[in-house]
Design a protein around this motif. Structure first.
Motif, PDB file in Angstrom:
ATOM      1  N   ILE A 287       4.921   0.306  16.221  1.00  0.00           N
ATOM      2  CA  ILE A 287       5.789   0.224  15.044  1.00  0.00           C
ATOM      3  C   ILE A 287       4.947  -0.042  13.800  1.00  0.00           C
ATOM      4  O   ILE A 287       3.887  -0.658  13.855  1.00  0.00           O
ATOM      5  CB  ILE A 287       6.886  -0.855  15.176  1.00  0.00           C
ATOM      6  CG1 ILE A 287       6.297  -2.274  15.118  1.00  0.00           C
ATOM      7  CG2 ILE A 287       7.688  -0.675  16.446  1.00  0.00           C
ATOM      8  CD1 ILE A 287       7.353  -3.341  14.913  1.00  0.00           C
ATOM      9  N   LYS A 288       5.443   0.484  12.691  1.00  0.00           N
ATOM     10  CA  LYS A 288       4.836   0.190  11.405  1.00  0.00           C
ATOM     11  C   LYS A 288       5.965   0.028  10.402  1.00  0.00           C
ATOM     12  O   LYS A 288       7.060   0.557  10.598  1.00  0.00           O
ATOM     13  CB  LYS A 288       3.855   1.279  10.986  1.00  0.00           C
ATOM     14  CG  LYS A 288       4.455   2.639  10.797  1.00  0.00           C
ATOM     15  CD  LYS A 288       3.390   3.749  10.685  1.00  0.00           C
ATOM     16  CE  LYS A 288       2.444   3.565   9.540  1.00  0.00           C
ATOM     17  NZ  LYS A 288       1.536   4.743   9.347  1.00  0.00           N
ATOM     18  N   GLY A 289       5.706  -0.710   9.347  1.00  0.00           N
ATOM     19  CA  GLY A 289       6.766  -0.906   8.370  1.00  0.00           C
ATOM     20  C   GLY A 289       6.342  -1.760   7.202  1.00  0.00           C
ATOM     21  O   GLY A 289       5.201  -2.209   7.097  1.00  0.00           O
TER      22      GLY A 289
ATOM     23  N   GLU B  79       7.032   9.694   5.874  1.00  0.00           N
ATOM     24  CA  GLU B  79       6.096   9.855   6.986  1.00  0.00           C
ATOM     25  C   GLU B  79       6.841  10.074   8.298  1.00  0.00           C
ATOM     26  O   GLU B  79       6.437  10.908   9.125  1.00  0.00           O
ATOM     27  CB  GLU B  79       5.185   8.633   7.102  1.00  0.00           C
ATOM     28  CG  GLU B  79       4.188   8.756   8.243  1.00  0.00           C
ATOM     29  CD  GLU B  79       3.339   7.513   8.436  1.00  0.00           C
ATOM     30  OE1 GLU B  79       2.425   7.559   9.286  1.00  0.00           O
ATOM     31  OE2 GLU B  79       3.583   6.495   7.743  1.00  0.00           O
ATOM     32  N   ALA B  80       7.928   9.354   8.496  1.00  0.00           N
ATOM     33  CA  ALA B  80       8.710   9.524   9.728  1.00  0.00           C
ATOM     34  C   ALA B  80       9.254  10.950   9.824  1.00  0.00           C
ATOM     35  O   ALA B  80       9.209  11.578  10.890  1.00  0.00           O
ATOM     36  CB  ALA B  80       9.847   8.520   9.759  1.00  0.00           C
ATOM     37  N   LYS B  81       9.742  11.482   8.707  1.00  0.00           N
ATOM     38  CA  LYS B  81      10.269  12.851   8.715  1.00  0.00           C
ATOM     39  C   LYS B  81       9.167  13.860   9.028  1.00  0.00           C
ATOM     40  O   LYS B  81       9.361  14.801   9.798  1.00  0.00           O
ATOM     41  CB  LYS B  81      10.909  13.171   7.364  1.00  0.00           C
ATOM     42  CG  LYS B  81      12.170  12.382   7.063  1.00  0.00           C
ATOM     43  CD  LYS B  81      12.682  12.697   5.653  1.00  0.00           C
ATOM     44  CE  LYS B  81      13.908  11.872   5.308  1.00  0.00           C
ATOM     45  NZ  LYS B  81      14.362  12.110   3.917  1.00  0.00           N
ATOM     46  N   VAL B  82       8.004  13.665   8.426  1.00  0.00           N
ATOM     47  CA  VAL B  82       6.894  14.592   8.642  1.00  0.00           C
ATOM     48  C   VAL B  82       6.407  14.513  10.084  1.00  0.00           C
ATOM     49  O   VAL B  82       6.176  15.540  10.739  1.00  0.00           O
ATOM     50  CB  VAL B  82       5.752  14.285   7.665  1.00  0.00           C
ATOM     51  CG1 VAL B  82       4.497  15.075   8.035  1.00  0.00           C
ATOM     52  CG2 VAL B  82       6.165  14.597   6.241  1.00  0.00           C
ATOM     53  N   THR B  83       6.242  13.301  10.593  1.00  0.00           N
ATOM     54  CA  THR B  83       5.730  13.132  11.946  1.00  0.00           C
ATOM     55  C   THR B  83       6.620  13.821  12.971  1.00  0.00           C
ATOM     56  O   THR B  83       6.139  14.346  13.978  1.00  0.00           O
ATOM     57  CB  THR B  83       5.593  11.636  12.290  1.00  0.00           C
ATOM     58  OG1 THR B  83       4.781  10.996  11.299  1.00  0.00           O
ATOM     59  CG2 THR B  83       4.941  11.437  13.642  1.00  0.00           C
ATOM     60  N   ALA B  84       7.909  13.846  12.708  1.00  0.00           N
ATOM     61  CA  ALA B  84       8.842  14.481  13.631  1.00  0.00           C
ATOM     62  C   ALA B  84       8.551  15.970  13.800  1.00  0.00           C
ATOM     63  O   ALA B  84       8.942  16.580  14.800  1.00  0.00           O
ATOM     64  CB  ALA B  84      10.273  14.276  13.154  1.00  0.00           C
TER      65      ALA B  84
ATOM     66  N   LEU C  31      10.593   7.724  17.315  1.00  0.00           N
ATOM     67  CA  LEU C  31      11.609   7.164  18.213  1.00  0.00           C
ATOM     68  C   LEU C  31      12.843   6.678  17.472  1.00  0.00           C
ATOM     69  O   LEU C  31      13.964   6.969  17.873  1.00  0.00           O
ATOM     70  CB  LEU C  31      11.001   6.015  19.027  1.00  0.00           C
ATOM     71  CG  LEU C  31       9.802   6.378  19.905  1.00  0.00           C
ATOM     72  CD1 LEU C  31       9.269   5.138  20.618  1.00  0.00           C
ATOM     73  CD2 LEU C  31      10.175   7.463  20.914  1.00  0.00           C
ATOM     74  N   TRP C  32      12.653   5.923  16.392  1.00  0.00           N
ATOM     75  CA  TRP C  32      13.786   5.362  15.674  1.00  0.00           C
ATOM     76  C   TRP C  32      13.324   4.759  14.350  1.00  0.00           C
ATOM     77  O   TRP C  32      12.137   4.560  14.130  1.00  0.00           O
ATOM     78  CB  TRP C  32      14.487   4.273  16.509  1.00  0.00           C
ATOM     79  CG  TRP C  32      13.563   3.345  17.246  1.00  0.00           C
ATOM     80  CD1 TRP C  32      13.229   3.403  18.573  1.00  0.00           C
ATOM     81  CD2 TRP C  32      12.823   2.228  16.708  1.00  0.00           C
ATOM     82  NE1 TRP C  32      12.334   2.403  18.893  1.00  0.00           N
ATOM     83  CE2 TRP C  32      12.071   1.672  17.773  1.00  0.00           C
ATOM     84  CE3 TRP C  32      12.730   1.661  15.445  1.00  0.00           C
ATOM     85  CZ2 TRP C  32      11.246   0.567  17.603  1.00  0.00           C
ATOM     86  CZ3 TRP C  32      11.890   0.559  15.262  1.00  0.00           C
ATOM     87  CH2 TRP C  32      11.173   0.023  16.341  1.00  0.00           C
TER      88      TRP C  32
ATOM     89  N   TRP D 154      13.513  -5.727   5.881  1.00  0.00           N
ATOM     90  CA  TRP D 154      12.378  -4.920   6.303  1.00  0.00           C
ATOM     91  C   TRP D 154      12.824  -3.536   6.755  1.00  0.00           C
ATOM     92  O   TRP D 154      13.919  -3.368   7.312  1.00  0.00           O
ATOM     93  CB  TRP D 154      11.636  -5.594   7.461  1.00  0.00           C
ATOM     94  CG  TRP D 154      10.685  -6.666   6.998  1.00  0.00           C
ATOM     95  CD1 TRP D 154      11.011  -7.910   6.554  1.00  0.00           C
ATOM     96  CD2 TRP D 154       9.263  -6.564   6.934  1.00  0.00           C
ATOM     97  NE1 TRP D 154       9.886  -8.606   6.202  1.00  0.00           N
ATOM     98  CE2 TRP D 154       8.788  -7.806   6.435  1.00  0.00           C
ATOM     99  CE3 TRP D 154       8.352  -5.572   7.245  1.00  0.00           C
ATOM    100  CZ2 TRP D 154       7.434  -8.057   6.242  1.00  0.00           C
ATOM    101  CZ3 TRP D 154       6.996  -5.819   7.056  1.00  0.00           C
ATOM    102  CH2 TRP D 154       6.549  -7.061   6.560  1.00  0.00           C
ATOM    103  N   LEU D 155      11.976  -2.536   6.510  1.00  0.00           N
ATOM    104  CA  LEU D 155      12.112  -1.191   7.050  1.00  0.00           C
ATOM    105  C   LEU D 155      11.042  -1.025   8.123  1.00  0.00           C
ATOM    106  O   LEU D 155       9.853  -1.216   7.862  1.00  0.00           O
ATOM    107  CB  LEU D 155      11.909  -0.141   5.949  1.00  0.00           C
ATOM    108  CG  LEU D 155      11.744   1.312   6.412  1.00  0.00           C
ATOM    109  CD1 LEU D 155      13.019   1.832   7.051  1.00  0.00           C
ATOM    110  CD2 LEU D 155      11.315   2.200   5.251  1.00  0.00           C
ATOM    111  N   LEU D 156      11.464  -0.663   9.338  1.00  0.00           N
ATOM    112  CA  LEU D 156      10.542  -0.562  10.465  1.00  0.00           C
ATOM    113  C   LEU D 156      10.762   0.761  11.182  1.00  0.00           C
ATOM    114  O   LEU D 156      11.901   1.187  11.378  1.00  0.00           O
ATOM    115  CB  LEU D 156      10.760  -1.732  11.426  1.00  0.00           C
ATOM    116  CG  LEU D 156      10.537  -3.109  10.778  1.00  0.00           C
ATOM    117  CD1 LEU D 156      11.249  -4.202  11.547  1.00  0.00           C
ATOM    118  CD2 LEU D 156       9.045  -3.403  10.690  1.00  0.00           C
ATOM    119  N   VAL D 157       9.665   1.414  11.557  1.00  0.00           N
ATOM    120  CA  VAL D 157       9.732   2.725  12.200  1.00  0.00           C
ATOM    121  C   VAL D 157       9.017   2.640  13.547  1.00  0.00           C
ATOM    122  O   VAL D 157       7.877   2.151  13.620  1.00  0.00           O
ATOM    123  CB  VAL D 157       9.081   3.812  11.333  1.00  0.00           C
ATOM    124  CG1 VAL D 157       9.264   5.186  11.978  1.00  0.00           C
ATOM    125  CG2 VAL D 157       9.670   3.806   9.924  1.00  0.00           C
TER     126      VAL D 157
END
Length: 267
Positions: A51-53, A67-72, A81-82, A89-92
């Motif tokens: 996880i990163k955030g 970054e989450a959209k691009v990584t997908a 994953l989610w 906090w925002l966590l990915v």
């Protein structure tokens, strides 16, 4: 950036993550390679997860969402994953990819899968609807005059081809940390890799020979590649002036050797 350990997150932030993972049994913060306020591997009831955030009100929060959209869309990136928010906090969450950082030195067995990874990346288009500045706009005035058109492209480029962002696995090399990805030519990641290969001990000719195994790089116009080499040197020199760091000197020397090798022709 000062790293926040998992245990110091607000309880509501940890609960938001555990809603996806189940109970967290342990956490190990990343010690390099990820410039995030929080970056760690969690041992959870459902297995390992990375996880990163950052704080949700941080000015950089949009970068984590993008970054989450691009990584997908990245075929050799970790699976997204989610996303979770809680406690401010925002966590990915991403797939945990076990592996080691590859050896880019001449003769390394990792060079063959590296070419495979670069070839796979060269076939992926930038995801529609995801807003990031294309490479020519990102580099702006640091591109030699009149040559920005050489760097036009709408492929998905990682752009930070440090071995620390690569993991050698039994299934090939995977790329992690897609925060700096942007639209670029389909040969851009191969070009970003050339000075990394020089830094690892290749001659300029050897480094370009590795890159030439990628069809997209092999098909790129010599003028475009030369423009890239000179622009990259200018970008790295500019960053070093603004924020000197110990590791940059050797990389800049590698980029300069490549730029010196690739003279700019009249356009």
């Amino acid at each position: 950036m000062e790293r926040t350990p998992w245990q110091e997150l607000p309880p509501a932030a940890r609960r938001a993550v555990e809603a996806h993972t189940g109970a967290v049994e342990g956490a190990e913060s990343a010690d390099k390679g990820v410039m995030s306020r929080l970056a760690c591997t969690l041992c959870t009831a459902s297995g390992l997860v990375f996880i990163k955030g950052t704080r949700a009100d941080d000015a950089s929060a949009w970068m984590y969402r993008t970054e989450a959209k691009v990584t997908a869309y990245a075929p050799i990136g970790p699976r997204l994953l989610w996303e979770a928010e809680g406690g401010g906090w925002l966590l990915v969450g991403y797939e945990h990819v076990p592996g080691r950082h590859p050896d880019l030195a001449p003769g390394s067995a990792d060079l063959v899968p590296l070419v495979g990874a670069l070839t796979a990346m060269s076939t992926i288009s930038w995801p529609r609807g995801v807003g990031k500045k294309p490479l020519p706009i990102r580099w702006g005035s640091l591109i030699p005059d009149g040559r920005a058109r050489h760097l036009d492209g709408r492929s998905l480029a990682h752009t930070d081809m440090s071995p620390l962002n690569m993991l050698a696995t039994p299934d090939g090399i995977r790329l992690v940390d897609w925060a700096l990805a942007c639209p670029a030519p389909d040969w851009a990641d191969s070009a970003f890799t050339v000075p990394r290969l020089i830094h690892a001990g290749h001659t300029v000719e050897q480094a370009e020979a590795v890159a030439h195994q990628v069809p997209a790089y092999r098909s790129a116009s010599p003028e475009a590649v030369s423009t890239f080499a000179h622009a990259l040197l200018a970008v790295w020199e500019s960053r070093e002036k603004a924020d000197p760091l110990p590791h940059r000197g050797a990389l800049i020397a590698a980029a300069r050797a490549w730029a010196d090798h690739r003279a700019l022709t009249v356009v």
